[in-house]
Write an enzyme that holds these catalytic residues in place. Structure first.
Site, PDB file in Angstrom:
ATOM      1  N   SER A  22       0.838  -1.171   0.164  1.00 39.37           N
ATOM      2  CA  SER A  22      -0.138  -0.067  -0.070  1.00 39.37           C
ATOM      3  C   SER A  22       0.900   0.966  -0.074  1.00 39.37           C
ATOM      4  N   ILE A  23       0.471   2.194  -0.662  1.00 40.84           N
ATOM      5  CA  ILE A  23       1.334   3.568  -0.494  1.00 40.84           C
ATOM      6  C   ILE A  23       1.050   4.267   0.789  1.00 40.84           C
ATOM      7  N   VAL A  69     -14.646   4.654   6.458  1.00 42.42           N
ATOM      8  CA  VAL A  69     -14.888   6.156   6.168  1.00 42.42           C
ATOM      9  C   VAL A  69     -16.273   6.180   5.474  1.00 42.42           C
ATOM     10  N   ILE A  96      -7.131   6.258   0.496  1.00 36.51           N
ATOM     11  CA  ILE A  96      -8.394   5.499   0.514  1.00 36.51           C
ATOM     12  C   ILE A  96      -9.443   5.652  -0.709  1.00 36.51           C
ATOM     13  N   ALA A  99     -13.996   1.507  -5.861  1.00 34.72           N
ATOM     14  CA  ALA A  99     -15.164   1.438  -7.042  1.00 34.72           C
ATOM     15  C   ALA A  99     -15.424   0.132  -7.418  1.00 34.72           C
ATOM     16  N   TYR A 159     -10.473   3.542 -16.455  1.00 36.88           N
ATOM     17  CA  TYR A 159     -10.424   4.119 -14.899  1.00 36.88           C
ATOM     18  C   TYR A 159     -11.848   4.836 -14.762  1.00 36.88           C
ATOM     19  N   LYS A 166     -12.042  10.732  -8.758  1.00 35.21           N
ATOM     20  CA  LYS A 166     -10.756  11.592  -8.414  1.00 35.21           C
ATOM     21  C   LYS A 166     -10.907  12.895  -8.864  1.00 35.21           C
ATOM     22  N   THR A 197      -0.213  -2.229  -6.442  1.00 33.70           N
ATOM     23  CA  THR A 197      -0.885  -2.480  -5.206  1.00 33.70           C
ATOM     24  C   THR A 197      -1.940  -3.375  -5.313  1.00 33.70           C
ATOM     25  N   SER A 199      -5.010  -2.685  -4.744  1.00 32.91           N
ATOM     26  CA  SER A 199      -6.151  -1.934  -5.444  1.00 32.91           C
ATOM     27  C   SER A 199      -6.013  -2.034  -6.998  1.00 32.91           C
TER      28      SER A 199
HETATM   29  P1  NDP Z   1      -4.363   0.013  -1.390  1.00 31.31           P
HETATM   30  O1  NDP Z   1      -5.552  -1.302  -1.965  1.00 31.31           O
HETATM   31  O2  NDP Z   1      -3.411  -0.483  -0.958  1.00 31.31           O
HETATM   32  O3  NDP Z   1      -5.299   0.856  -0.716  1.00 31.31           O
HETATM   33  C1  NDP Z   1      -6.554   1.072  -0.810  1.00 31.31           C
HETATM   34  C2  NDP Z   1      -7.201   1.368   0.748  1.00 31.31           C
HETATM   35  O4  NDP Z   1      -8.552   1.845   0.493  1.00 31.31           O
HETATM   36  C3  NDP Z   1      -7.126  -0.047   1.231  1.00 31.31           C
HETATM   37  O5  NDP Z   1      -6.310   0.185   2.550  1.00 31.31           O
HETATM   38  C4  NDP Z   1      -8.542  -0.119   1.903  1.00 31.31           C
HETATM   39  O6  NDP Z   1      -8.765  -0.536   3.176  1.00 31.31           O
HETATM   40  C5  NDP Z   1      -9.034   1.152   1.988  1.00 31.31           C
HETATM   41  N1  NDP Z   1     -10.436   1.333   1.866  1.00 31.31           N
HETATM   42  C6  NDP Z   1     -11.528   1.085   0.873  1.00 31.31           C
HETATM   43  N2  NDP Z   1     -12.696   1.158   1.236  1.00 31.31           N
HETATM   44  C7  NDP Z   1     -12.441   1.873   2.590  1.00 31.31           C
HETATM   45  C8  NDP Z   1     -13.471   2.167   3.532  1.00 31.31           C
HETATM   46  N3  NDP Z   1     -14.811   2.173   3.428  1.00 31.31           N
HETATM   47  N4  NDP Z   1     -12.968   2.723   4.674  1.00 31.31           N
HETATM   48  C9  NDP Z   1     -11.735   2.873   4.769  1.00 31.31           C
HETATM   49  N5  NDP Z   1     -10.743   2.277   3.967  1.00 31.31           N
HETATM   50  C10 NDP Z   1     -11.229   1.958   2.978  1.00 31.31           C
HETATM   51  O7  NDP Z   1      -4.195   0.602  -2.750  1.00 31.31           O
HETATM   52  P2  NDP Z   1      -3.135   1.815  -3.165  1.00 31.31           P
HETATM   53  O8  NDP Z   1      -2.198   2.012  -2.083  1.00 31.31           O
HETATM   54  O9  NDP Z   1      -2.859   1.765  -4.572  1.00 31.31           O
HETATM   55  O10 NDP Z   1      -4.374   3.048  -3.019  1.00 31.31           O
HETATM   56  C11 NDP Z   1      -4.161   4.142  -2.190  1.00 31.31           C
HETATM   57  C12 NDP Z   1      -4.647   5.359  -2.723  1.00 31.31           C
HETATM   58  O11 NDP Z   1      -3.770   5.687  -4.056  1.00 31.31           O
HETATM   59  C13 NDP Z   1      -6.066   5.369  -3.498  1.00 31.31           C
HETATM   60  O12 NDP Z   1      -6.658   6.671  -3.160  1.00 31.31           O
HETATM   61  C14 NDP Z   1      -5.716   5.327  -5.026  1.00 31.31           C
HETATM   62  O13 NDP Z   1      -6.723   5.790  -5.927  1.00 31.31           O
HETATM   63  C15 NDP Z   1      -4.466   6.074  -5.038  1.00 31.31           C
HETATM   64  N6  NDP Z   1      -3.624   5.961  -6.189  1.00 31.31           N
HETATM   65  C16 NDP Z   1      -3.111   4.602  -6.463  1.00 31.31           C
HETATM   66  C17 NDP Z   1      -2.259   4.531  -7.469  1.00 31.31           C
HETATM   67  C18 NDP Z   1      -1.955   3.241  -7.849  1.00 31.31           C
HETATM   68  O14 NDP Z   1      -1.260   2.973  -9.038  1.00 31.31           O
HETATM   69  N7  NDP Z   1      -1.559   2.065  -6.869  1.00 31.31           N
HETATM   70  C19 NDP Z   1      -1.881   5.511  -8.788  1.00 31.31           C
HETATM   71  C20 NDP Z   1      -2.628   6.931  -8.119  1.00 31.31           C
HETATM   72  C21 NDP Z   1      -3.434   6.948  -6.989  1.00 31.31           C
HETATM   73  P3  NDP Z   1      -9.074  -2.093   3.147  1.00 31.31           P
HETATM   74  O15 NDP Z   1      -8.035  -2.903   2.647  1.00 31.31           O
HETATM   75  O16 NDP Z   1      -8.961  -2.106   5.019  1.00 31.31           O
HETATM   76  O17 NDP Z   1     -10.434  -2.418   2.686  1.00 31.31           O
HETATM   77  C1  N5H Z   2      -6.426   3.010 -15.393  1.00 34.44           C
HETATM   78  C2  N5H Z   2      -6.075   2.210 -14.364  1.00 34.44           C
HETATM   79  C3  N5H Z   2      -6.335   1.003 -14.335  1.00 34.44           C
HETATM   80  C4  N5H Z   2      -7.787   0.602 -14.214  1.00 34.44           C
HETATM   81  C5  N5H Z   2      -8.413   1.279 -13.267  1.00 34.44           C
HETATM   82  C6  N5H Z   2      -8.205   1.086 -11.857  1.00 34.44           C
HETATM   83  C7  N5H Z   2      -8.782   1.749 -10.627  1.00 34.44           C
HETATM   84  C8  N5H Z   2      -8.451   1.332  -9.385  1.00 34.44           C
HETATM   85  C9  N5H Z   2      -8.707   2.044  -8.334  1.00 34.44           C
HETATM   86  C10 N5H Z   2      -9.751   1.609  -7.351  1.00 34.44           C
HETATM   87  C11 N5H Z   2      -9.724   2.209  -6.021  1.00 34.44           C
HETATM   88  C12 N5H Z   2      -9.417  -0.175  -7.156  1.00 34.44           C
HETATM   89  C13 N5H Z   2     -10.587  -0.750  -6.636  1.00 34.44           C
HETATM   90  O1  N5H Z   2     -11.862  -0.444  -5.839  1.00 34.44           O
HETATM   91  C14 N5H Z   2     -10.670  -2.197  -6.681  1.00 34.44           C
HETATM   92  C15 N5H Z   2     -11.815  -3.080  -6.239  1.00 34.44           C
HETATM   93  O2  N5H Z   2     -13.098  -3.009  -6.798  1.00 34.44           O
HETATM   94  C16 N5H Z   2     -11.582  -4.425  -5.698  1.00 34.44           C
HETATM   95  N1  N5H Z   2     -10.359  -4.501  -4.978  1.00 34.44           N
HETATM   96  C17 N5H Z   2     -10.372  -4.700  -3.505  1.00 34.44           C
HETATM   97  O3  N5H Z   2     -11.701  -4.567  -3.054  1.00 34.44           O
HETATM   98  C18 N5H Z   2      -9.422  -4.688  -2.449  1.00 34.44           C
HETATM   99  C19 N5H Z   2      -9.422  -6.142  -1.772  1.00 34.44           C
HETATM  100  C20 N5H Z   2      -9.202  -3.589  -1.738  1.00 34.44           C
HETATM  101  C21 N5H Z   2      -8.060  -3.536  -0.796  1.00 34.44           C
HETATM  102  O4  N5H Z   2      -9.278  -2.441  -2.955  1.00 34.44           O
HETATM  103  C22 N5H Z   2      -9.650  -1.224  -2.197  1.00 34.44           C
HETATM  104  N2  N5H Z   2      -9.467   0.006  -3.094  1.00 34.44           N
HETATM  105  O5  N5H Z   2     -10.332  -1.265  -1.126  1.00 34.44           O
HETATM  106  C23 N5H Z   2      -5.220   2.882 -13.007  1.00 34.44           C
HETATM  107  C24 N5H Z   2      -4.073   2.279 -12.694  1.00 34.44           C
HETATM  108  C25 N5H Z   2      -3.001   2.606 -13.819  1.00 34.44           C
HETATM  109  C26 N5H Z   2      -3.595   3.352 -11.484  1.00 34.44           C
HETATM  110  C27 N5H Z   2      -4.349   3.256 -10.178  1.00 34.44           C
HETATM  111  C28 N5H Z   2      -4.550   1.501  -9.655  1.00 34.44           C
HETATM  112  C29 N5H Z   2      -4.851   4.248  -9.718  1.00 34.44           C
HETATM  113  C30 N5H Z   2      -5.758   3.977  -8.310  1.00 34.44           C
HETATM  114  O6  N5H Z   2      -6.467   5.152  -8.034  1.00 34.44           O
HETATM  115  O7  N5H Z   2      -5.812   3.205  -7.639  1.00 34.44           O
END
Ligand code: NDP
Ligand code: N5H
Length: 257
Positions: A22-23, A69, A96, A99, A159, A166, A197, A199
């Site tokens: 996770s970031i 949240v 956080i 979708a 996305y 966003k 990550t 997500s």
């Molecule tokens: P992770 O999956 O590691 O983190 C996403 C987090 O969102 C999880 O810890 C999850 O918690 C939390 N979350 C989801 N629903 C809830 C909720 N209802 N209440 C509290 N927490 C919640 O992914 P990333 O580190 O990649 O994502 C962190 C942020 O960075 C996000 O905003 C993402 O959009 C953004 N981002 C990521 C990029 C990437 O390429 N990875 C690029 C640009 C932005 P839990 O696991 O406990 O459900």
């Molecule tokens: C253009 C892209 C790739 C396509 C889109 C990706 C979007 C990702 C963001 C969301 C937050 C991902 C997400 O909600 C996944 C969930 O439906 C299923 N996963 C889960 O439930 C896991 C278990 C939990 C931990 O995840 C969460 N979020 O709670 C974008 C990529 C190039 C960059 C990217 C990945 C951006 C981003 O915003 O994260």
């Protein structure tokens, strides 16, 4: 003398650690290395033990609290508890987003009203909910960061719904920065390049987005969560004292193309 800020005895809240990729975890480690007192929040009880094992690797002892949240009462309780147990809040890292996976592929307009509401609630509204709940407990010169992505500024395939979320988040950063500036609180976003990550797992064409960035971005390489975290440290510490309402891209410069 180190050029890095010392955050000893300053309380920082990090929200959104799912696992070691996770970031938010990179941000927590960076703040910990700078001496911060950490509060880590997790979405539900089932994530607690994983976070406990991660937190055991930190130098300092972290306070772990549950905070879904989507629940205003839970957010209020969390921030009241943080103030009671860890004092004034110097900074918050909101990392956080959520979708429904089904809405992250195919045609944008195929999403449902319910998918839209959920994504906007968790990924955008939650920042305002958190800042509002923390308002009585902020230190005098506090700083808040959130994580955003380029797909909120322009169309990135797949996305979809998250792009709209966003865009709402980026705009919330500006309105919050304007409202909270007079109270000494700064609010900024980091727009991260793609990072593998949980997500990102199994969504869209993640690999091709990584390789496109590697081929075309000015730096010709992808970024790490640690690079995002060091920009986070800058924004969350006094080093970023003159910056608010900003989106800093940590994406090897890809956004300028
Ligand atoms: P992770 O999956 O590691 O983190 C996403 C987090 O969102 C999880 O810890 C999850 O918690 C939390 N979350 C989801 N629903 C809830 C909720 N209802 N209440 C509290 N927490 C919640 O992914 P990333 O580190 O990649 O994502 C962190 C942020 O960075 C996000 O905003 C993402 O959009 C953004 N981002 C990521 C990029 C990437 O390429 N990875 C690029 C640009 C932005 P839990 O696991 O406990 O459900
Ligand atoms: C253009 C892209 C790739 C396509 C889109 C990706 C979007 C990702 C963001 C969301 C937050 C991902 C997400 O909600 C996944 C969930 O439906 C299923 N996963 C889960 O439930 C896991 C278990 C939990 C931990 O995840 C969460 N979020 O709670 C974008 C990529 C190039 C960059 C990217 C990945 C951006 C981003 O915003 O994260």
């Amino acid at each position: 003398m180190s050029i890095y800020p010392t955050l000893t005895n300053k309380t920082y809240v990090v929200m959104g650690i799912a696992n070691k990729r996770s970031i938010a975890w990179a941000i927590a480690k960076t703040l910990d290395a700078a001496g911060a007192k950490l509060v880590l929040t997790y979405a539900a009880e089932r994530f607690k033990s994983g976070l406990e094992s991660l937190a055991a690797d930190l130098n300092g002892e972290a306070l772990l609290l549950e905070c879904d949240v989507t629940n205003d009462a839970a957010i209020d309780t969390t921030f009241r508890t943080i103030h009671e147990q860890a004092g004034p809040i110097q900074g918050i890292a909101h990392s956080i987003a959520f979708a429904d996976k089904e809405a992250l592929r195919g045609e944008f307009s195929e999403m449902t009203r319910g998918q839209f509401a959920q994504a906007l609630d968790i990924s955008a509204y939650s920042l305002t909910a958190v800042v509002k709940a923390a308002k009585p407990y902020f230190a005098q010169d506090a700083s808040v960061i959130t994580l955003t992505y380029l797909g909120g500024e322009r169309v990135v395939p797949n996305y979809n719904l998250m792009g709209v979320a966003k865009a709402a988040l980026d705009s919330s950063v500006k309105y919050l920065a304007n409202e909270y500036g007079p109270h000494g609180v700064r609010v900024n976003a980091i727009s991260a390049g793609p990072i593998r990550t949980l997500s990102a797992k199994g969504v869209g064409d993640f690999n091709s987005i990584l390789s496109e960035l590697e081929q075309k971005a000015p730096l010709r390489r992808n970024v790490s969560a640690e690079e995002v975290a060091s920009t986070g440290l800058f924004l969350l510490s006094s080093m970023g004292s003159g910056v608010t309402g900003e989106v800093i891209h940590v994406d090897s410069g890809y956004h300028i193309l």
